[in-house]
Design a protein around this motif. Structure first.
Motif, PDB file in Angstrom:
ATOM      1  N   GLY A   1       0.672  -1.392  -0.108  1.00 28.02           N
ATOM      2  CA  GLY A   1      -0.036   0.207   0.244  1.00 28.02           C
ATOM      3  C   GLY A   1       0.158   1.195  -0.188  1.00 28.02           C
ATOM      4  O   GLY A   1       0.448   2.158   0.311  1.00 28.02           O
ATOM      5  N   LEU A   2       1.868   1.638  -0.319  1.00 28.90           N
ATOM      6  CA  LEU A   2       3.044   2.617  -0.270  1.00 28.90           C
ATOM      7  C   LEU A   2       1.853   2.904  -1.186  1.00 28.90           C
ATOM      8  O   LEU A   2       2.020   5.034  -1.021  1.00 28.90           O
ATOM      9  N   LYS A   3       1.072   3.589  -2.105  1.00 29.55           N
ATOM     10  CA  LYS A   3       0.776   4.395  -2.841  1.00 29.55           C
ATOM     11  C   LYS A   3      -0.938   4.982  -2.463  1.00 29.55           C
ATOM     12  O   LYS A   3      -0.409   6.838  -2.369  1.00 29.55           O
TER      13      LYS A   3
ATOM     14  N   ALA B   1      -0.100   5.414   1.563  1.00 33.75           N
ATOM     15  CA  ALA B   1       0.492   6.105   2.274  1.00 33.75           C
ATOM     16  C   ALA B   1       0.911   7.050   1.311  1.00 33.75           C
ATOM     17  O   ALA B   1       1.185   7.976   2.557  1.00 33.75           O
ATOM     18  N   LEU B   2       1.609   7.478   0.480  1.00 35.35           N
ATOM     19  CA  LEU B   2       1.583   9.137  -0.023  1.00 35.35           C
ATOM     20  C   LEU B   2       0.736   9.606  -1.100  1.00 35.35           C
ATOM     21  O   LEU B   2       0.774  10.618  -1.863  1.00 35.35           O
ATOM     22  N   SER B   3      -0.959   9.008  -0.071  1.00 38.13           N
ATOM     23  CA  SER B   3      -1.859   9.712  -1.341  1.00 38.13           C
ATOM     24  C   SER B   3      -1.844  11.914  -0.693  1.00 38.13           C
ATOM     25  O   SER B   3      -2.533  12.096  -2.112  1.00 38.13           O
ATOM     26  N   ALA B   4      -1.232  11.970   0.224  1.00 36.66           N
ATOM     27  CA  ALA B   4      -1.378  13.131   0.553  1.00 36.66           C
ATOM     28  C   ALA B   4      -0.626  14.329  -0.395  1.00 36.66           C
ATOM     29  O   ALA B   4      -0.139  15.191  -0.879  1.00 36.66           O
ATOM     30  N   PHE B   5       0.511  13.487  -1.614  1.00 34.38           N
ATOM     31  CA  PHE B   5       1.445  13.745  -2.320  1.00 34.38           C
ATOM     32  C   PHE B   5       0.742  13.779  -4.201  1.00 34.38           C
ATOM     33  O   PHE B   5       0.210  12.570  -4.303  1.00 34.38           O
ATOM     34  N   GLN B   6       1.927  14.548  -5.271  1.00 33.30           N
ATOM     35  CA  GLN B   6       1.604  13.835  -6.380  1.00 33.30           C
ATOM     36  C   GLN B   6       2.647  13.278  -6.190  1.00 33.30           C
ATOM     37  O   GLN B   6       3.914  13.775  -6.405  1.00 33.30           O
ATOM     38  N   VAL B   7       2.309  12.218  -6.591  1.00 36.80           N
ATOM     39  CA  VAL B   7       3.454  11.541  -7.151  1.00 36.80           C
ATOM     40  C   VAL B   7       3.818  10.626  -8.506  1.00 36.80           C
ATOM     41  O   VAL B   7       2.945  10.486  -9.692  1.00 36.80           O
ATOM     42  N   VAL B   8       5.121  11.193  -8.594  1.00 36.91           N
ATOM     43  CA  VAL B   8       5.841  10.672  -9.920  1.00 36.91           C
ATOM     44  C   VAL B   8       6.700   8.947  -9.590  1.00 36.91           C
ATOM     45  O   VAL B   8       7.279   9.039  -9.212  1.00 36.91           O
ATOM     46  N   GLU B   9       5.847   8.309 -11.213  1.00 30.15           N
ATOM     47  CA  GLU B   9       6.172   7.414 -10.533  1.00 30.15           C
ATOM     48  C   GLU B   9       7.682   6.330 -11.982  1.00 30.15           C
ATOM     49  O   GLU B   9       6.578   6.774 -13.294  1.00 30.15           O
ATOM     50  N   GLN B  10       8.461   5.937 -11.871  1.00 31.43           N
ATOM     51  CA  GLN B  10       9.432   5.993 -12.913  1.00 31.43           C
ATOM     52  C   GLN B  10       9.436   4.069 -13.748  1.00 31.43           C
ATOM     53  O   GLN B  10       8.604   3.788 -12.613  1.00 31.43           O
ATOM     54  N   ASP B  11      10.046   3.613 -14.449  1.00 31.76           N
ATOM     55  CA  ASP B  11       9.541   2.304 -14.531  1.00 31.76           C
ATOM     56  C   ASP B  11      10.634   1.371 -14.273  1.00 31.76           C
ATOM     57  O   ASP B  11      11.227   2.133 -13.305  1.00 31.76           O
ATOM     58  N   ALA B  12      10.332   0.213 -13.663  1.00 24.82           N
ATOM     59  CA  ALA B  12      11.017  -0.024 -12.470  1.00 24.82           C
ATOM     60  C   ALA B  12      12.263  -0.492 -13.164  1.00 24.82           C
ATOM     61  O   ALA B  12      12.696  -1.053 -13.982  1.00 24.82           O
ATOM     62  N   MET B  13      13.336  -0.467 -11.901  1.00 24.46           N
ATOM     63  CA  MET B  13      14.557  -0.766 -12.499  1.00 24.46           C
ATOM     64  C   MET B  13      14.833  -2.089 -12.696  1.00 24.46           C
ATOM     65  O   MET B  13      14.199  -2.955 -11.590  1.00 24.46           O
ATOM     66  N   VAL B  14      15.554  -2.613 -13.914  1.00 24.93           N
ATOM     67  CA  VAL B  14      15.457  -3.776 -13.800  1.00 24.93           C
ATOM     68  C   VAL B  14      18.107  -3.872 -13.627  1.00 24.93           C
ATOM     69  O   VAL B  14      18.209  -3.140 -14.146  1.00 24.93           O
ATOM     70  N   LEU B  15      17.613  -5.000 -12.456  1.00 21.73           N
ATOM     71  CA  LEU B  15      18.619  -5.029 -12.598  1.00 21.73           C
ATOM     72  C   LEU B  15      19.555  -6.344 -12.924  1.00 21.73           C
ATOM     73  O   LEU B  15      18.882  -7.613 -13.458  1.00 21.73           O
ATOM     74  N   PRO B  16      20.845  -6.547 -13.064  1.00 18.75           N
ATOM     75  CA  PRO B  16      21.212  -7.933 -13.721  1.00 18.75           C
ATOM     76  C   PRO B  16      21.488  -8.435 -12.756  1.00 18.75           C
ATOM     77  O   PRO B  16      20.716  -9.137 -11.319  1.00 18.75           O
ATOM     78  N   THR B  17      21.666 -10.230 -12.559  1.00 19.98           N
ATOM     79  CA  THR B  17      20.603 -11.357 -11.520  1.00 19.98           C
ATOM     80  C   THR B  17      22.272 -11.378 -10.543  1.00 19.98           C
ATOM     81  O   THR B  17      23.238 -11.214 -10.981  1.00 19.98           O
ATOM     82  N   GLY B  18      21.946 -11.367  -9.464  1.00 20.53           N
ATOM     83  CA  GLY B  18      22.390 -11.421  -8.516  1.00 20.53           C
ATOM     84  C   GLY B  18      23.656 -12.372  -8.650  1.00 20.53           C
ATOM     85  O   GLY B  18      23.484 -13.632  -8.821  1.00 20.53           O
ATOM     86  N   SER B  19      24.575 -12.071  -7.677  1.00 25.05           N
ATOM     87  CA  SER B  19      25.781 -13.061  -7.581  1.00 25.05           C
ATOM     88  C   SER B  19      25.886 -13.384  -6.534  1.00 25.05           C
ATOM     89  O   SER B  19      26.876 -11.866  -5.257  1.00 25.05           O
ATOM     90  N   PRO B  20      26.384 -14.102  -5.617  1.00 25.35           N
ATOM     91  CA  PRO B  20      26.783 -14.579  -4.038  1.00 25.35           C
ATOM     92  C   PRO B  20      29.028 -14.428  -4.477  1.00 25.35           C
ATOM     93  O   PRO B  20      29.058 -14.264  -2.835  1.00 25.35           O
ATOM     94  N   GLU B  21      28.991 -14.380  -5.190  1.00 28.09           N
ATOM     95  CA  GLU B  21      30.575 -14.360  -4.880  1.00 28.09           C
ATOM     96  C   GLU B  21      30.908 -12.422  -4.946  1.00 28.09           C
ATOM     97  O   GLU B  21      30.411 -11.876  -6.013  1.00 28.09           O
ATOM     98  N   ARG B  22      32.530 -12.422  -4.673  1.00 30.31           N
ATOM     99  CA  ARG B  22      33.271 -10.900  -4.491  1.00 30.31           C
ATOM    100  C   ARG B  22      33.393 -11.191  -5.980  1.00 30.31           C
ATOM    101  O   ARG B  22      34.438 -11.786  -6.739  1.00 30.31           O
ATOM    102  N   GLY B  23      33.261  -9.272  -6.458  1.00 31.14           N
ATOM    103  CA  GLY B  23      33.746  -9.326  -7.745  1.00 31.14           C
ATOM    104  C   GLY B  23      35.331  -8.745  -8.342  1.00 31.14           C
ATOM    105  O   GLY B  23      35.990  -8.307  -6.639  1.00 31.14           O
ATOM    106  N   PRO B  24      36.196  -8.792  -8.831  1.00 31.11           N
ATOM    107  CA  PRO B  24      37.759  -8.302  -9.282  1.00 31.11           C
ATOM    108  C   PRO B  24      37.911  -6.525  -9.257  1.00 31.11           C
ATOM    109  O   PRO B  24      38.750  -6.349  -8.737  1.00 31.11           O
ATOM    110  N   GLN B  25      37.139  -5.486  -9.444  1.00 24.97           N
ATOM    111  CA  GLN B  25      36.568  -4.630  -9.548  1.00 24.97           C
ATOM    112  C   GLN B  25      37.047  -4.128  -8.083  1.00 24.97           C
ATOM    113  O   GLN B  25      37.602  -3.466  -7.323  1.00 24.97           O
ATOM    114  N   THR B  26      36.016  -4.332  -6.992  1.00 24.19           N
ATOM    115  CA  THR B  26      35.473  -4.553  -6.043  1.00 24.19           C
ATOM    116  C   THR B  26      36.122  -4.995  -4.634  1.00 24.19           C
ATOM    117  O   THR B  26      36.150  -4.683  -3.237  1.00 24.19           O
ATOM    118  N   SER B  27      35.836  -6.217  -5.104  1.00 21.83           N
ATOM    119  CA  SER B  27      36.456  -7.042  -3.579  1.00 21.83           C
ATOM    120  C   SER B  27      34.463  -7.113  -3.523  1.00 21.83           C
ATOM    121  O   SER B  27      34.628  -8.039  -2.245  1.00 21.83           O
TER     122      SER B  27
END
Length: 305
Positions: free
Chosen positions: A31-33, A35-61
């Motif tokens: 019910g987030l919408k 909860a924010l009914s008192a405001f002018q709300v702007v919704e963008q397209d859903a964020m799509v991210l790469p599939t998660g990985s439980p491994e450490r990465g080479p650039q950041t560790s």
């Protein structure tokens, strides 16, 4: 009327399916919408991210590196676009690594302070981190205290925060840090009130924190990690070893802290992290989060954004 831009972040720091990655959708469904009914709300397209990985990465560790880098890039773009358009970004879901997207990006627009409300200081050095979870390190990375051997796009945006631009409320991780021989940022000059100090005087702590931030920056970003709450008040925070740490704040204390802070003016946006809907099948914690969102947002003065 304040124009609010909803930015849900489907990211889990451990690379798991569900958990924090499912928090944004769960809050929508709960019910987030409304909860924010008192405001002018702007919704963008859903964020799509790469599939998660439980491994450490080479650039950041860090764990789940590919999704982490994609998330910080995309979130930074969305937040700066919202702020530039005069809207108030509400970033929800994921964990404290959202700050690695928001703060470096905002720094390119204008200097901002950070009010950091969290049960932990999140300044674990990368070479001390047991598992490479980025959400234990983001404040240290933003301050430039760790991450010197990182490479790639994220490292190029760091550091992005001066100690004087940071105020911290609610920390309760003394024993956890002691296990790793990691000192407190308070000893290094960072403005801080721990959870016991905040519990005694929520409003005064909040106002003092904002006053400190405004000495350097006209506007500031609010970040709330819900593990600042006592696990008995909020069980679905997914906090490791929570039973071994002091209790933390109650919902009322957190609400009073945040409403007093935003009422001071200057809050440019808000990120709300660490909700694990997999631990909340009845969505009772989700509904309580929505009450917090309504209470805090309605305390915003119209001139804040």
């Amino acid at each position: 009327m304040v124009a609010v831009e909803q930015i849900g972040v489907p990211f889990d720091g451990y690379g798991r399916r569900g958990h924090q990655a499912a928090a944004a959708d769960a809050l929508h469904e709960t019910g987030l919408k409304a909860a924010l009914s008192a405001f002018q709300v702007v919704e963008q397209d859903a964020m799509v991210l790469p599939t998660g990985s439980p491994e450490r990465g080479p650039q950041t560790s860090l764990l789940n590196e590919t999704a982490l880098l994609a998330m910080t890039d995309e979130l930074g773009r969305r937040v700066t676009a919202a702020v530039t358009a005069g809207r108030f970004p509400l970033v929800y879901g994921a964990d404290c690594t959202t700050l690695l997207g928001t703060i470096p990006a905002l720094r390119d627009v204008e200097p901002v302070g950070v009010l950091f409300v969290d049960g932990h200081e999140d300044a674990m050095p990368l070479d001390v981190s047991e598992d490479g979870e980025a959400a234990n390190t983001e404040i240290g990375l933003l301050l430039g205290l760790t991450g010197h051997l990182m490479r790639g796009s994220l490292s190029e945006r760091l550091p992005a925060l001066d100690p004087e631009e940071l105020a911290m409320l609610g920390q309760r991780d003394v024993e956890w840090r002691r296990r790793f021989n990691v000192g407190s940022l308070r000893d290094n000059g960072v403005w801080m009130r721990d959870w016991k100090e905040v519990a005694v005087a929520p409003e005064d702590s909040a106002r003092s924190a904002v006053k400190h931030l405004k000495q350097r920056s006209r506007r500031w970003w609010l970040h709330v990690d819900l593990d600042v709450l006592d696990p008995e008040e909020f069980a679905s925070q997914g906090l490791p070893d929570a039973a071994d740490e002091p209790k933390g704040l109650a919902w009322d204390q957190l609400t009073r802290t945040l409403t007093a802070a935003v009422a001071c003016g200057g809050c440019i946006g808000w990120s709300l992290a660490i909700y694990d809907p997999d631990q909340d099948p009845a969505r009772s914690d989700g509904h309580r989060i929505l009450r917090l969102i309504t209470d805090v947002m309605t305390a915003l003065p119209h001139h804040s954004v």
